[in-house]
Scaffold this active site. Structure first.
Site, PDB file in Angstrom:
ATOM      1  NE  ARG A 102      58.134   0.703  77.418  1.00 30.50           N
ATOM      2  CZ  ARG A 102      58.754  -0.003  76.491  1.00 30.50           C
ATOM      3  NH1 ARG A 102      59.001   0.534  75.295  1.00 30.50           N
ATOM      4  NH2 ARG A 102      59.145  -1.230  76.736  1.00 30.50           N
ATOM      5  CE  LYS A 137      50.109  14.803  55.294  1.00 29.87           C
ATOM      6  NZ  LYS A 137      49.765  13.944  54.137  1.00 29.87           N
ATOM      7  CE  LYS A 169      49.325  20.780  50.684  1.00 29.93           C
ATOM      8  NZ  LYS A 169      49.522  19.622  51.601  1.00 29.93           N
ATOM      9  CD  GLU A 199      48.593  20.407  46.909  1.00 28.19           C
ATOM     10  OE1 GLU A 199      49.120  19.854  47.889  1.00 28.19           O
ATOM     11  OE2 GLU A 199      47.361  20.576  46.814  1.00 28.19           O
ATOM     12  CG  ASP A 220      49.061  16.542  45.654  1.00 30.96           C
ATOM     13  OD1 ASP A 220      49.775  15.867  46.414  1.00 30.96           O
ATOM     14  OD2 ASP A 220      47.828  16.626  45.773  1.00 30.96           O
TER      15      ASP A 220
END
Length: 283
Positions: A102, A137, A169, A199, A220
Site C-alpha cells: 500500500r 500547494k 502577493k 502579483e 492573477d
C-alpha cells in the site's frame, strides 16, 4: 533534462510512511495468515494510459522491508505507458511484499497522476512557447517528489519553499503599505541572486509595477483579453505568469496570449490518482 531523485531525498519519507502503516504491532493480517517461508512474484500493472513518475521511490518501500527482494523495473520515469503495461516486478518473500504494497502504490499512483496530467496539459499548449509550472500547494512532506513528477511530465517548478525567491502577493502589499514600498523593501533586503516577483490583479497595478523593474509579474485571475493587454504592456521587460482559473479547456487560449508561465495549484493539490494494480502471479 529532468533533475534526478536521489535516494536520500525520499528515504526518510518512505520510512515514515511504512512506520505509519505498520503501526505498533506490524502487519497483523499478513503475519497471521501467510507462512513465513511463502514466496511470491508481484507485478505492478497500469490500469490506464499515462506517464510514469516516482517508480524508484515507490519501490524503495520493498527494499526497506527486505533488502533481499529482487526488484526489476521494466519502464522508467517519463515513459508513456498504455493500459496493462507492467511497470515493475518484485520477487521474494511474500510477507514484506504484502506489507509494503500500500505504501508503494499510494506514492506511485500519486506521482504518476501528477506526471500524467502535466503531460496532457503540456501537449495542449505545445508550440505556444508557454510553460506549465506547479506551485507550493503540495501535499505536506511530498513537495520534492510532487515537483519532481511535474518535471517528469514536461512542466517546470515554481518556488520550492519560501526561501527560494521573493513573491509579493496581495496580502503582502496591504501589510507593507503598497506596491512600491513592498518592492523597495524587498530589493533592499535580498541578495543580487534572488529574483523578485509581484502579483497584480489589475492593469493599473501592472503599469505601476513596470516602472519598478522587477524580474517577474504574476497576472492573477485575468481573463484572456486582459491577459493579452497585460502581455503587450510588459513587452518582454519581465517574465509573465498567468495564474487562477486555468482549466484544461482554457489553457490553450491562455498560452496563446504570449504569457511565459502558467501556474496551476490544482496540478499537485487535487489531481486524480493514477490507477495501478499490484497483482501476485499465481504461478
Amino acid at each position: 533534462m529532468t533533475l534526478p531523485l536521489y535516494p536520500l531525498m525520499y528515504d526518510g519519507l518512505i520510512r515514515a510512511a511504512l512506520a505509519e502503516d505498520l503501526g505498533l504491532a506490524g502487519d497483523l493480517t499478513t503475519d497471521a495468515c501467510v507462512p513465513a517461508d511463502a514466496r511470491a512474484k508481484a507485478l505492478f500493472r497500469a490500469r490506464h494510459d499515462g506517464v510514469v513518475a516516482g517508480l524508484d521511490a515507490a519501490l524503495h518501500a520493498f527494499a526497506l522491508l527486505d533488502p533481499s527482494l529482487r526488484i526489476t523495473t521494466h519502464v522508467g520515469d517519463g515513459d508513456r505507458i498504455a493500459p496493462g503495461t507492467v511497470l515493475a516486478t518484485v520477487e521474494g518473500a511474500a510477507r514484506p511484499i504484502l506489507s509494503a504494497e500500500r505504501t508503494a502504490l499510494n506514492l506511485l499512483g500519486r506521482l504518476c497522476g501528477i506526471a500524467s496530467e502535466t503531460r496532457r496539459l503540456a501537449d495542449r499548449i505545445a508550440g505556444t512557447g508557454a510553460q506549465i509550472v506547479c506551485t507550493r500547494k503540495t501535499t505536506p512532506g511530498l513537495r520534492a517528489l510532487e515537483k519532481y513528477a511535474v518535471r517528469v511530465g514536461g512542466g517546470g517548478n515554481h518556488r520550492f519553499a519560501l526561501d527560494d525567491a521573493v513573491l509579493i502577493k496581495d496580502n503582502h502589499l496591504v501589510a507593507a503599505g503598497g506596491l512600491r514600498a513592498a518592492v523597495e523593501r524587498a530589493r533592499a533586503c535580498v541578495g543580487h541572486m534572488v529574483k523578485i516577483e509581484v502579483e497584480v490583479d489589475t492593469l493599473d497595478q501592472l503599469a505601476e509595477l513596470i516602472d519598478l523593474k522587477v524580474d517577474a509579474v504574476l497576472l492573477d485571475n485575468m481573463d484572456v483579453p486582459t491577459l493579452k493587454r497585460a502581455i503587450a504592456m510588459v513587452d518582454g521587460r519581465m517574465i509573465t505568469e498567468a495564474s487562477g482559473g486555468v482549466t484544461p479547456d482554457t489553457i490553450r487560449a491562455i498560452a496563446e496570449t504570449g504569457v511565459t508561465l502558467i501556474s496551476l495549484g490544482w496540478l499537485t493539490h487535487s489531481v486524480k490518482n493514477f490507477d495501478i494494480g499490484l497483482d501476485f502471479d499465481p504461478a
